[in-house]
Write a protein that holds these residues in place. Structure first.
Motif, short mmCIF file in Angstrom:
data_model
loop_
_atom_site.label_atom_id
_atom_site.label_comp_id
_atom_site.label_asym_id
_atom_site.label_seq_id
_atom_site.Cartn_x
_atom_site.Cartn_y
_atom_site.Cartn_z
N ASN A 1 0.84 -1.21 0.00
CA ASN A 1 0.00 0.00 0.00
C ASN A 1 0.87 1.26 0.00
O ASN A 1 1.89 1.32 0.68
CB ASN A 1 -0.90 0.05 1.25
CG ASN A 1 -2.03 -0.96 1.19
OD1 ASN A 1 -2.01 -1.85 0.35
ND2 ASN A 1 -3.00 -0.83 2.08
N GLU A 2 0.43 2.26 -0.73
CA GLU A 2 1.22 3.49 -0.79
C GLU A 2 0.52 4.68 -0.15
O GLU A 2 1.16 5.68 0.17
CB GLU A 2 1.58 3.81 -2.25
CG GLU A 2 2.66 2.85 -2.74
CD GLU A 2 3.11 3.11 -4.16
OE1 GLU A 2 2.46 3.91 -4.86
OE2 GLU A 2 4.11 2.49 -4.55
N ASP A 3 -0.81 4.58 0.04
CA ASP A 3 -1.54 5.68 0.67
C ASP A 3 -1.22 5.72 2.15
O ASP A 3 -1.42 4.73 2.85
CB ASP A 3 -3.05 5.47 0.53
CG ASP A 3 -3.55 6.01 -0.79
OD1 ASP A 3 -2.75 6.65 -1.50
OD2 ASP A 3 -4.74 5.78 -1.09
N LYS B 1 -7.82 -1.30 2.11
CA LYS B 1 -7.73 -2.66 1.59
C LYS B 1 -6.27 -3.11 1.80
O LYS B 1 -5.35 -2.34 1.56
CB LYS B 1 -8.03 -2.55 0.10
CG LYS B 1 -8.38 -3.79 -0.61
CD LYS B 1 -9.03 -3.38 -1.94
CE LYS B 1 -9.33 -4.55 -2.77
NZ LYS B 1 -8.58 -5.16 -3.67
N CYS B 2 -6.07 -4.34 2.28
CA CYS B 2 -4.67 -4.80 2.32
C CYS B 2 -4.59 -6.23 1.84
O CYS B 2 -4.61 -7.16 2.63
CB CYS B 2 -3.98 -4.60 3.66
SG CYS B 2 -4.95 -4.66 5.09
N ALA C 1 8.23 1.91 3.78
CA ALA C 1 7.71 2.84 4.79
C ALA C 1 6.47 2.29 5.49
O ALA C 1 5.70 1.52 4.91
CB ALA C 1 7.36 4.17 4.13
N THR C 2 6.31 2.68 6.77
CA THR C 2 5.05 2.43 7.48
C THR C 2 4.70 3.71 8.25
O THR C 2 5.60 4.46 8.66
CB THR C 2 5.12 1.25 8.48
OG1 THR C 2 6.01 1.57 9.55
CG2 THR C 2 5.56 -0.04 7.82
N TRP C 3 3.41 3.92 8.42
CA TRP C 3 2.95 5.12 9.12
C TRP C 3 1.50 4.85 9.54
O TRP C 3 0.66 4.57 8.68
CB TRP C 3 3.05 6.34 8.18
CG TRP C 3 2.60 7.64 8.77
CD1 TRP C 3 2.37 7.93 10.08
CD2 TRP C 3 2.32 8.84 8.04
NE1 TRP C 3 1.97 9.23 10.22
CE2 TRP C 3 1.93 9.82 8.98
CE3 TRP C 3 2.36 9.19 6.68
CZ2 TRP C 3 1.58 11.11 8.60
CZ3 TRP C 3 2.01 10.47 6.31
CH2 TRP C 3 1.64 11.43 7.26
N ALA C 4 1.25 4.90 10.84
CA ALA C 4 -0.08 4.54 11.35
C ALA C 4 -1.03 5.73 11.42
O ALA C 4 -0.67 6.79 11.94
CB ALA C 4 0.05 3.97 12.77
#
Ligand code: F7E
Length: 337
Positions: free
Chosen positions: A135-137, A145-146, A300-303
């Motif tokens: 996912n990029e958003d 959706k994952c 990247a990850t960002w919650a």
């Protein structure tokens, strides 16, 4: 006195959660397989610390051993189960995918069977931000959706989410799944970047920096994370009357008492900034070796942490600088450097 069964009580997160619940006057029944994926001594030390409290019991057994797990669960009759045991690690799942089938698929099924038979008030289980895969958003929201896991580890955790949903629906069992974001802090896992980097910095050996440093993680301090879990224990999902009753910020299922919750810091930190914080607290510069992106790694990850805040009023808040300071203080003490 409420009793909580924690699987993975000798693990990094299970240890901190057990400590917090014991401090709050819960009885904690720990269950851990003491697998040798990383230094077993560290797991033993965590259990020894917990055993200082008379309301903690340490039980050694594998998740795959249904008889052992079931006998313990039936004898202790916990009010809730927090299932944190499993085969963790993104990169190891390329080497030994079978371990993930055994622990994460068979093991999680066994835990769900015990929870169903006991009709616990709430079953809470670990998933991971790794399920957001390609996912990029950003930031990642629970309702995104994952369907594009990039590792078999992520695939088994996504499967756990689906397995949990079916049991919540079929047996009206309240289930919360956590999606954790790169957790760090004292008593951390030696296979994760913070300990590997700290070791390299103190020893003066070069540390590899993947993707030339263009990596981002929503690093979450372990004390903040377990505070979020603690609050969610008392927030079991209710099956909604109709889909229209679900708030737009909620990931609650329209068909089951089931919800997925991100627990992250809501901050996208450059891996290089994390390394800089480590250097500052270690008082030495790292010897850096820039290397390409690794197979299966996510850039990247960002919650999005809105849901946790809406449900509990709580949001993780420890800055990377402060969290790394506490982590290094522990590291120096534990590894005597
Ligand atoms: C939520 C999730 O959290 C964890 O996964 P992770 O976010 O990949 O965490 P990590 O500490 O392994 O990596 C953080 C960063 O650090 C880099 N990195 C890693 N290992 C080396 C390493 O050995 N060398 C170098 N140079 N960089 C590394 C890596 O490329 C990344 O940019 C899981 O263990 C997992 O259990 C889980 O569920």
């Amino acid at each position: 006195m409420r009793t909580i069964l924690i699987t993975g009580s000798a693990g990094f997160i299970g240890y901190h959660l057990s400590q917090l619940l014991l401090d709050e006057g819960f009885r904690v029944v720990g269950y851990d397989g003491m697998t040798d994926y990383y230094d077993v001594r560290l797991k033993e030390r965590r259990h020894q610390n917990l055993m200082q409290n008379q309301h903690f019991s340490a039980n050694i057994g594998m998740l795959e051993d249904f008889e052992a797990l079931h006998a313990l669960a039936m004898a202790e009759k916990p009010d809730a189960i927090v299932h944190l045991a499993g085969q963790a690690g993104v990169r190891y799942s390329l080497e030994n995918p079978r371990a993930y089938v055994q622990s994460n698929l068979v093991g999680t099924f066994n835990v769900m069977e015990c929870a169903r038979e006991l009709r616990v008030d709430h079953l809470l289980m670990a998933s991971t931000s790794s399920v957001y895969g390609a996912n990029e958003d950003m930031p990642f929201s629970e309702q995104d959706k994952c369907d594009t896991p990039l590792t078999f580890y992520a695939a088994t955790k996504k499967a756990n989410e689906a397995m949990g949903h079916s049991y919540a629906h079929l047996w009206n069992l309240p289930i919360t799944m956590f999606r954790f974001f790169t957790v760090y802090g004292p008593w951390g896992r030696p296979d994760m970047a913070p300990i590997k980097f700290a070791k390299g910095i103190f020893e003066g050996s070069p540390i590899d920096i993947y993707n030339n440093g263009e990596m981002h993680r929503d690093f979450t301090y372990v004390t903040d994370l377990v505070r979020g879990i603690r609050l969610l224990i008392d927030t079991p999902p209710d099956r909604p009357e109709s889909a229209g009753d679900i708030a737009e910020w909620d990931s609650l299922s329209p068909a089951a008492p089931y919800r997925i919750v991100n627990i992250g810091n809501n901050d996208k930190v450059r891996l290089m900034d994390f390394v800089t914080a480590l250097e500052e607290h270690c008082g030495r510069e790292a010897v850096k070796n820039f290397v390409p992106m690794q197979k299966g790694d996510v850039p990247a990850t960002w919650a999005d942490a809105t849901l946790l805040r809406e449900l509990t009023g709580y949001a993780p808040k420890t800055s990377v600088y402060d969290g790394v300071g506490k982590f290094i203080a522990w590291y120096r003490d534990y590894y005597r450097v």
